[in-house]
Design an enzyme around this catalytic site. Structure first.
Site, PDB file in Angstrom:
ATOM      1  N   ASP A 143       0.841  -1.192   0.000  1.00 15.97           N
ATOM      2  CA  ASP A 143       0.000   0.000   0.000  1.00 15.97           C
ATOM      3  C   ASP A 143       0.876   1.241   0.000  1.00 15.97           C
ATOM      4  O   ASP A 143       2.036   1.195   0.419  1.00 15.97           O
ATOM      5  CB  ASP A 143      -0.929   0.028   1.217  1.00 15.97           C
ATOM      6  N   SER A 144       0.317   2.341  -0.485  1.00 15.43           N
ATOM      7  CA  SER A 144       1.028   3.618  -0.507  1.00 15.43           C
ATOM      8  C   SER A 144       0.119   4.727   0.006  1.00 15.43           C
ATOM      9  O   SER A 144      -1.090   4.705  -0.235  1.00 15.43           O
ATOM     10  CB  SER A 144       1.484   3.968  -1.933  1.00 15.43           C
TER      11      SER A 144
END
Length: 201
Positions: free
Chosen positions: A78-79
């Site tokens: 995830d970012s």
């Protein structure tokens, strides 16, 4: 390449960028999207550092898919983007994307990328990294032309950009690992996969 399950890894994501990274690195994988409520998890962690939230989301994705495929090694990632102390999610509309770009204009964007590995429903590894990207001053004409060319492709991108495409035009400078900017700390992931016996030493 040698995988203990004989099937490579499971990527708990439908992200085109993350799939392309694994493909380019020669890592065998199958993509299986994770069904989690990201916004609810973020709300539960309100007040936490963006890097911690990115790690929690990556772990939640890996664990969710691992619960369904307990025999496989599952990679979640995830970012999150932070600008001027404000955290940004993927834009819900083209209008919101334009608002985000106006806010980013002339500021420094911190992009946090995290990854996690799970097996048998348990998290066995978590890693993360960050990059700093200085956004140039963006004109209204540029924002309109950029979104005309890139929407809806960037609807799935935090920061409203694909660095491997026209999104590179948003920035004056970038400090950080290219894979982190693309959305996953790939060098850390590779080392973890070697330790797990999935990649050759």
């Amino acid at each position: 390449m040698n995988d203990l399950s004989g099937r490579g890894i499971l990527l708990a994501s439908n992200s085109a960028s993350r799939r392309a990274m694994l493909d380019a690195a020669g890592i065998a994988f199958e993509a299986l999207g994770a069904d989690i409520d990201e916004r609810a998890l973020e709300a539960e962690m309100d007040g936490a550092e963006p890097g911690e939230i990115a790690q929690a989301l990556a772990a939640a994705k890996a664990a969710a898919v691992s619960d369904r495929r307990r025999d496989a090694l599952v990679l979640g990632s995830d970012s999150l983007v932070e600008v001027a102390g404000r955290r940004f999610d993927k834009p819900a509309s083209r209008e919101e994307a334009a608002e985000h770009l106006r806010f980013f204009s002339g500021q420094v964007m911190t992009l946090h990328s995290a990854a996690a590995l799970a097996r048998g429903g348990q998290i066995v590894w978590i890693g993360s990294d960050f990059a700093r990207l200085r956004v140039r001053t963006l004109s209204e004409d540029f924002i309109a032309a950029y979104l005309a060319a890139e929407w809806p492709a960037v609807a799935h991108c935090v920061g409203v950009f694909r660095i491997e495409g026209p999104g590179v035009q948003l920035f004056e400078s970038i400090m950080g690992d290219q894979f982190t900017v693309l959305g996953m700390p790939l060098l850390q992931v590779q080392e973890a996969l070697r330790e797990a016996g999935t990649l050759l030493e």
